[in-house]
Design an enzyme around this catalytic site. Structure first.
Site, PDB file in Angstrom:
ATOM      1  N   ASN A  21      36.471  23.527  53.005  1.00  0.00           N
ATOM      2  CA  ASN A  21      35.630  22.709  52.131  1.00  0.00           C
ATOM      3  C   ASN A  21      35.693  23.314  50.746  1.00  0.00           C
ATOM      4  OD1 ASN A  21      33.616  24.753  51.871  1.00  0.00           O
ATOM      5  ND2 ASN A  21      32.539  24.018  53.701  1.00  0.00           N
ATOM      6  N   ASN A  55      28.373  26.049  63.613  1.00  0.00           N
ATOM      7  CA  ASN A  55      29.491  26.413  62.742  1.00  0.00           C
ATOM      8  C   ASN A  55      29.047  26.741  61.323  1.00  0.00           C
ATOM      9  OD1 ASN A  55      29.795  23.908  60.930  1.00  0.00           O
ATOM     10  ND2 ASN A  55      29.594  23.077  62.981  1.00  0.00           N
ATOM     11  N   LYS A 102      10.190  41.964  59.203  1.00  0.00           N
ATOM     12  CA  LYS A 102       9.429  41.667  57.984  1.00  0.00           C
ATOM     13  C   LYS A 102       9.629  40.210  57.561  1.00  0.00           C
ATOM     14  CE  LYS A 102       9.193  44.867  54.711  1.00  0.00           C
ATOM     15  NZ  LYS A 102       9.668  45.842  53.697  1.00  0.00           N
ATOM     16  N   LYS A 183      32.040  10.995  56.448  1.00  0.00           N
ATOM     17  CA  LYS A 183      31.740  11.915  55.344  1.00  0.00           C
ATOM     18  C   LYS A 183      32.995  12.649  54.933  1.00  0.00           C
ATOM     19  CE  LYS A 183      29.078  15.774  55.794  1.00  0.00           C
ATOM     20  NZ  LYS A 183      27.795  16.403  56.168  1.00  0.00           N
ATOM     21  N   MET A 184      33.104  12.903  53.637  1.00  0.00           N
ATOM     22  CA  MET A 184      34.247  13.664  53.137  1.00  0.00           C
ATOM     23  C   MET A 184      33.774  14.764  52.201  1.00  0.00           C
ATOM     24  SD  MET A 184      35.726  10.842  50.445  1.00  0.00           S
ATOM     25  CE  MET A 184      36.845  11.952  49.579  1.00  0.00           C
ATOM     26  N   LYS A 185      34.582  15.801  52.111  1.00  0.00           N
ATOM     27  CA  LYS A 185      34.296  16.914  51.218  1.00  0.00           C
ATOM     28  C   LYS A 185      34.664  16.553  49.793  1.00  0.00           C
ATOM     29  CE  LYS A 185      32.863  19.441  54.504  1.00  0.00           C
ATOM     30  NZ  LYS A 185      31.410  19.689  54.616  1.00  0.00           N
ATOM     31  N   ASP A 214      30.073  15.402  50.396  1.00  0.00           N
ATOM     32  CA  ASP A 214      29.457  16.722  50.576  1.00  0.00           C
ATOM     33  C   ASP A 214      30.146  17.724  49.662  1.00  0.00           C
ATOM     34  OD1 ASP A 214      28.351  19.071  51.432  1.00  0.00           O
ATOM     35  OD2 ASP A 214      29.014  18.904  53.513  1.00  0.00           O
ATOM     36  N   ASN A 216      29.111  20.887  49.346  1.00  0.00           N
ATOM     37  CA  ASN A 216      28.947  22.240  49.902  1.00  0.00           C
ATOM     38  C   ASN A 216      28.448  23.269  48.883  1.00  0.00           C
ATOM     39  OD1 ASN A 216      31.269  20.975  51.815  1.00  0.00           O
ATOM     40  ND2 ASN A 216      30.007  22.428  52.934  1.00  0.00           N
ATOM     41  N   GLU A 240      25.628  15.002  49.104  1.00  0.00           N
ATOM     42  CA  GLU A 240      25.085  16.157  49.839  1.00  0.00           C
ATOM     43  C   GLU A 240      25.342  17.491  49.165  1.00  0.00           C
ATOM     44  OE1 GLU A 240      26.183  16.094  53.984  1.00  0.00           O
ATOM     45  OE2 GLU A 240      26.310  18.271  54.106  1.00  0.00           O
ATOM     46  N   GLU A 266      21.149  22.187  55.023  1.00  0.00           N
ATOM     47  CA  GLU A 266      21.841  22.840  56.134  1.00  0.00           C
ATOM     48  C   GLU A 266      21.933  24.345  55.945  1.00  0.00           C
ATOM     49  OE1 GLU A 266      25.791  20.855  55.481  1.00  0.00           O
ATOM     50  OE2 GLU A 266      26.538  22.899  55.623  1.00  0.00           O
ATOM     51  N   ASP A 293      19.528  22.814  60.377  1.00  0.00           N
ATOM     52  CA  ASP A 293      20.248  22.939  61.652  1.00  0.00           C
ATOM     53  C   ASP A 293      19.550  24.023  62.467  1.00  0.00           C
ATOM     54  OD1 ASP A 293      22.010  23.595  63.713  1.00  0.00           O
ATOM     55  OD2 ASP A 293      23.793  23.622  62.435  1.00  0.00           O
ATOM     56  N   HIS A 323      22.597  19.086  60.407  1.00  0.00           N
ATOM     57  CA  HIS A 323      23.962  19.614  60.317  1.00  0.00           C
ATOM     58  C   HIS A 323      24.404  20.114  61.695  1.00  0.00           C
ATOM     59  CE1 HIS A 323      26.308  23.440  60.041  1.00  0.00           C
ATOM     60  NE2 HIS A 323      27.043  22.764  59.176  1.00  0.00           N
ATOM     61  N   GLU A 342      24.805  14.820  62.788  1.00  0.00           N
ATOM     62  CA  GLU A 342      26.171  14.941  62.310  1.00  0.00           C
ATOM     63  C   GLU A 342      27.131  14.981  63.493  1.00  0.00           C
ATOM     64  OE1 GLU A 342      26.774  18.379  59.776  1.00  0.00           O
ATOM     65  OE2 GLU A 342      28.468  17.403  58.792  1.00  0.00           O
ATOM     66  N   SER A 343      28.389  14.680  63.257  1.00  0.00           N
ATOM     67  CA  SER A 343      29.416  14.786  64.294  1.00  0.00           C
ATOM     68  C   SER A 343      30.730  15.156  63.628  1.00  0.00           C
ATOM     69  CB  SER A 343      29.551  13.433  65.004  1.00  0.00           C
ATOM     70  OG  SER A 343      30.595  13.482  65.941  1.00  0.00           O
ATOM     71  N   TYR A 344      31.453  16.099  64.247  1.00  0.00           N
ATOM     72  CA  TYR A 344      32.764  16.497  63.713  1.00  0.00           C
ATOM     73  C   TYR A 344      33.831  16.171  64.741  1.00  0.00           C
ATOM     74  CZ  TYR A 344      29.970  19.813  60.872  1.00  0.00           C
ATOM     75  OH  TYR A 344      29.066  20.407  60.060  1.00  0.00           O
TER      76      TYR A 344
HETATM   77 MG   LIG Z   1      27.326  19.869  54.547  1.00  0.00          MG
END
Ligand SMILES: [Mg+2]
Length: 389
Positions: A21, A55, A102, A183-185, A214, A216, A240, A266, A293, A323, A342-344
């Site tokens: 990404n 991940n 802590k 979705k794309m990066k 996304d 990132n 995103e 995420e 997540d 996520h 989400e799904s990959y």
């Molecule tokens: Mg993301």
């Protein structure tokens, strides 16, 4: 007799992949898997709860082996079980795990505890003899289950020698597999090049409502605004993680000028971080999505506290699409009424994806009717998890 934990095992395994990404490449990525064996017998076998870390964060093997697993094994049975001693109590276990920790500076311990928490919930549902989503709906939700959960295909990674044609072919594959939104990066190339990539994907998916992008966390404020300006007319489903996940001011300033839905969260790993986003991130509960997540952020136990905090602040569980693309969040989505998951497809195996015999149809997927999270219904994952025994 109070239920006892017999053993807890951990192993680091690769989830390596050649994808990238805008921020990291995944060629050296790994994850922890854990198995918590109890002395409860179901169907002639001891109940074992399994967990893994989602991940994007590395296997927290050291933290698990040196600190959290010994802490859990050393706890008195009454400190980790329900009042009758008939099942594990995830909330008490969370308190045991957080003993002598802590506040703040959460670091990688959120991943370690999230991994154990998943195994605990898997065991709890198996001991009850019900799917986790049903247990959640009955004990923590309003008793209703979403039989099908919205899922989108997260892909569109940067890869060596991947051009627009290959990107389009990837997205066509997701539509053929039953997804309706993809979705794309972005942010890993110039804005002009990313706009070309977006336009190429729009030719495949039809409208901006079917495309999520996304970044990132790649952009500074100026870049985030410039990118938003460049893509706003496409009316994308969401934009995103534009900037650093902890830069709430950036998110707030971007939200003032970007007119459509945004998503982030995420990489916020605690109730306090999530609260700060809601307080200071300028996000809109009418339009925006939150992606915490549980498997990276202290587990479902903390996630329920986040859902409670959201409610107090006028947000709904239907603003949440976690996520990770794993079965744990899918159970939460079905049992506690999230907006989706989400799904990959095909990536981050064997952790990514859902039960083998449940195909995505019209952008939604169902869950198997077996006790626990459902790992036993995903053969490649269960084959790996079983190696812990
Ligand atoms: Mg993301």
């Amino acid at each position: 007799m109070l239920l006892k934990i017999v053993s807890i095992k951990e192993k680091a395994v690769p989830i390596s992949s050649s994808i990238r990404n805008s921020f990291i490449d995944f060629s050296k990525m790994n994850a922890s898997i854990v198995a918590i064996q109890t002395d409860v017998i179901r169907d002639g076998k001891p109940v074992i709860g399994y967990g893994f870390n989602s991940n994007g964060r590395y296997a927290p093997s050291g933290l698990l082996r040196e600190r959290f697993i010994p802490r859990l094994l050393e706890a008195a049975p009454e400190d980790i079980t329900n009042n009758e001693g008939t099942n594990l109590d995830p909330h008490k276990i969370f308190n045991v795990l957080m003993t002598n920790e802590k506040p703040g500076g959460h670091g990688e311990r959120t991943v370690a505890i999230g991994t154990l928490d998943m195994a605990v919930w898997d065991a709890v549902a198996k001991i009850e003899g019900v799917p986790l989503y049903k247990l959640l709906a009955d004990q923590y939700g309003d008793g209703t289950i979403d039989e099908k959960v919205f899922v989108y295909a997260a892909g569109g990674y940067y890869m060596p020698n991947k051009g627009l044609i290959e990107l389009q072919d990837e997205m066509k594959g997701y539509l053929e597999a039953g997804y309706t939104k993809v979705k794309m990066k972005v942010g890993g190339d110039s804005i002009a090049e990313d706009v070309r990539r977006i336009e190429a994907v729009l030719k495949v998916v039809g409208s901006g409502d079917n495309l999520l992008v996304d970044a990132n966390g790649r952009f500074n404020l100026k870049e985030a605004i410039a990118f938003g300006e460049a893509v706003k007319d496409y009316k994308l489903y969401w934009y995103e993680e534009a900037g650093d996940p902890l830069d709430y001011e950036l998110q707030a300033k971007l939200s003032e000028v970007y007119p459509h839905a945004m998503a982030t969260g995420e990489n916020l790993f605690s109730l306090q971080d999530a609260t700060n986003l809601i307080r200071h991130g300028g996000m809109n509960p009418k339009t925006d999505f939150l992606q915490f997540d549980c498997a990276l952020s202290y587990g479902l136990t903390e996630y329920m506290r986040i859902l409670e905090m959201l409610k107090e602040n006028g947000w709904s569980s239907r603003n949440c699409i976690p996520h990770g693309g794993h079965q744990m969040s899918l159970n939460i989505a079905a049992g506690l009424g999230l907006a989706g998951n989400e799904s990959y497809p095909g990536v981050f195996q064997p952790f990514g994806g859902f039960a083998d015999n449940y195909k995505v149809e019209n952008g939604h997927v169902g869950l198997p009717d077996i006790p626990g999270v459902g790992f036993e219904a995903k053969e490649n994952l269960y084959t790996l998890l079983k190696t812990l025994n």
